[in-house]
Design a protein around this motif. Structure first.
Motif, PDB file in Angstrom:
ATOM      1  N   LEU A 205      21.160  47.446  14.748  1.00  0.00           N
ATOM      2  CA  LEU A 205      22.618  47.558  14.818  1.00  0.00           C
ATOM      3  C   LEU A 205      23.042  48.168  16.150  1.00  0.00           C
ATOM      4  CD1 LEU A 205      23.489  48.619  11.163  1.00  0.00           C
ATOM      5  CD2 LEU A 205      24.041  46.450  12.284  1.00  0.00           C
TER       6      LEU A 205
ATOM      7  N   VAL B  32      22.879  45.325  18.599  1.00  0.00           N
ATOM      8  CA  VAL B  32      24.027  44.423  18.432  1.00  0.00           C
ATOM      9  C   VAL B  32      25.243  44.995  19.155  1.00  0.00           C
ATOM     10  CG1 VAL B  32      25.698  43.534  16.764  1.00  0.00           C
ATOM     11  CG2 VAL B  32      23.251  43.372  16.286  1.00  0.00           C
TER      12      VAL B  32
ATOM     13  N   LEU C 124      26.014  42.931   9.662  1.00  0.00           N
ATOM     14  CA  LEU C 124      26.853  42.331  10.700  1.00  0.00           C
ATOM     15  C   LEU C 124      27.749  41.236  10.127  1.00  0.00           C
ATOM     16  CD1 LEU C 124      27.687  42.028  13.644  1.00  0.00           C
ATOM     17  CD2 LEU C 124      25.730  40.490  13.970  1.00  0.00           C
TER      18      LEU C 124
ATOM     19  N   LEU D 181      29.773  49.932  13.330  1.00  0.00           N
ATOM     20  CA  LEU D 181      28.391  49.467  13.382  1.00  0.00           C
ATOM     21  C   LEU D 181      27.470  50.565  13.912  1.00  0.00           C
ATOM     22  CD1 LEU D 181      28.852  45.807  14.712  1.00  0.00           C
ATOM     23  CD2 LEU D 181      28.245  46.515  12.382  1.00  0.00           C
TER      24      LEU D 181
END
Length: 274
Positions: A39, A42, A86, A104
């Motif tokens: 995460l 990302v 996600l 996130l």
């Protein structure tokens, strides 16, 4: 964070928790740690790609389309648990793209702290993050380097990694390096926030104590017991010695400060005379 984003975070957290709960016990710790790190990755990608970030957070676009785009970009690059989080996240309506990314990050941190709890490392991680915050706060040169926006993020990561290698748990190192990579406050404050999050994950409060002299283990235990009765939940006590207080101590729990130091009493006396 507005109500829409708070609800979106709640839904995404539930989806990630369910995904991690479904992992076999033998692989649960690794899955949580992996999801947290992925995460973070990302978010790093989205921070660097404004168009993609905007597209995934665009509440005017169909949720299915946003989720399809997330799968197209990240499928095969992150594991099932991170991808579930996600996809759920981009399927929600966020007040801003910043709320999406910050959430996130929060979920990545919570996943890593879950892995720490699985390994009985929660206390160690919380204490290491607190100590790191105190070390950085006491070293202006280091704090300046870590907060310098003109320096490449990679160099700050490398510096912190060298400082922490072999001295803290892997979870602490991962959390600290991510925080430095995406600073939104002073480094010492960021580490303190992480320490507080580690405590909150176990429904604990954190007491930051500055004492004029070192406290014994028995004194720390008595102080923790007193604060636990006062606040109605377990309180973790972190102590740093500050001779400038002359005598006594200053206790801070969240935004509440209890100043029982000699320096504090002298300051109050001077104010009265003025």
């Amino acid at each position: 964070m507005y109500a829409a984003s708070r609800e979106a975070l709640t839904q995404t957290r539930s989806a990630l928790t369910a995904a991690l709960d479904s992992v076999s016990p033998g692989a649960a710790t690794a899955a949580a740690a992996q999801a947290g790190s992925e995460l973070f990755s990302v978010v790093e990608v989205l921070d660097g790609q404004r168009g993609l970030r905007s597209a995934l957070a665009d509440a005017s676009a169909p949720a299915a389309g946003r989720q399809g785009l997330a799968r197209q970009v990240f499928s095969g690059k992150v594991g099932a648990e991170a991808l579930t989080a996600l996809e759920t996240a981009v399927g929600q309506d966020w007040s801003s793209s910043a709320d999406l990314l910050n959430s996130l990050v929060t979920l990545g941190r919570e996943s890593l702290l879950r892995a720490a709890a699985d390994q009985d490392q929660s206390d160690a991680v919380e204490d290491e993050l607190f100590r790191l915050g105190r070390i950085v706060a006491g070293n202006p040169q280091l704090e300046q380097v870590l907060s310098d926006l003109s320096k490449p993020v990679a160099s700050k990561r490398e510096l912190l990694s060298r400082l922490l290698y072999g001295k803290v748990t892997a979870i602490t190192e991962a959390l600290a390096i991510q925080a430095v990579s995406r600073l939104r406050s002073a480094p010492a404050e960021a580490f303190d926030e992480l320490s507080a999050l580690a405590a909150a994950q176990r429904n604990r409060a954190v007491a930051h104590v500055r004492s004029a002299s070192a406290l014994s283990s028995a004194q720390v235990d008595r102080l923790a017991a007193t604060l636990t009765r006062t606040y109605g939940k377990p309180v973790t006590v972190h102590v740093e010695v500050d001779p400038d207080l002359l005598a006594g101590m200053v206790v801070r729990v969240d935004h509440e400060v209890i100043d029982g130091s000699a320096a504090g009493r002298l300051a109050a006396l001077r104010k009265t005379f003025k």
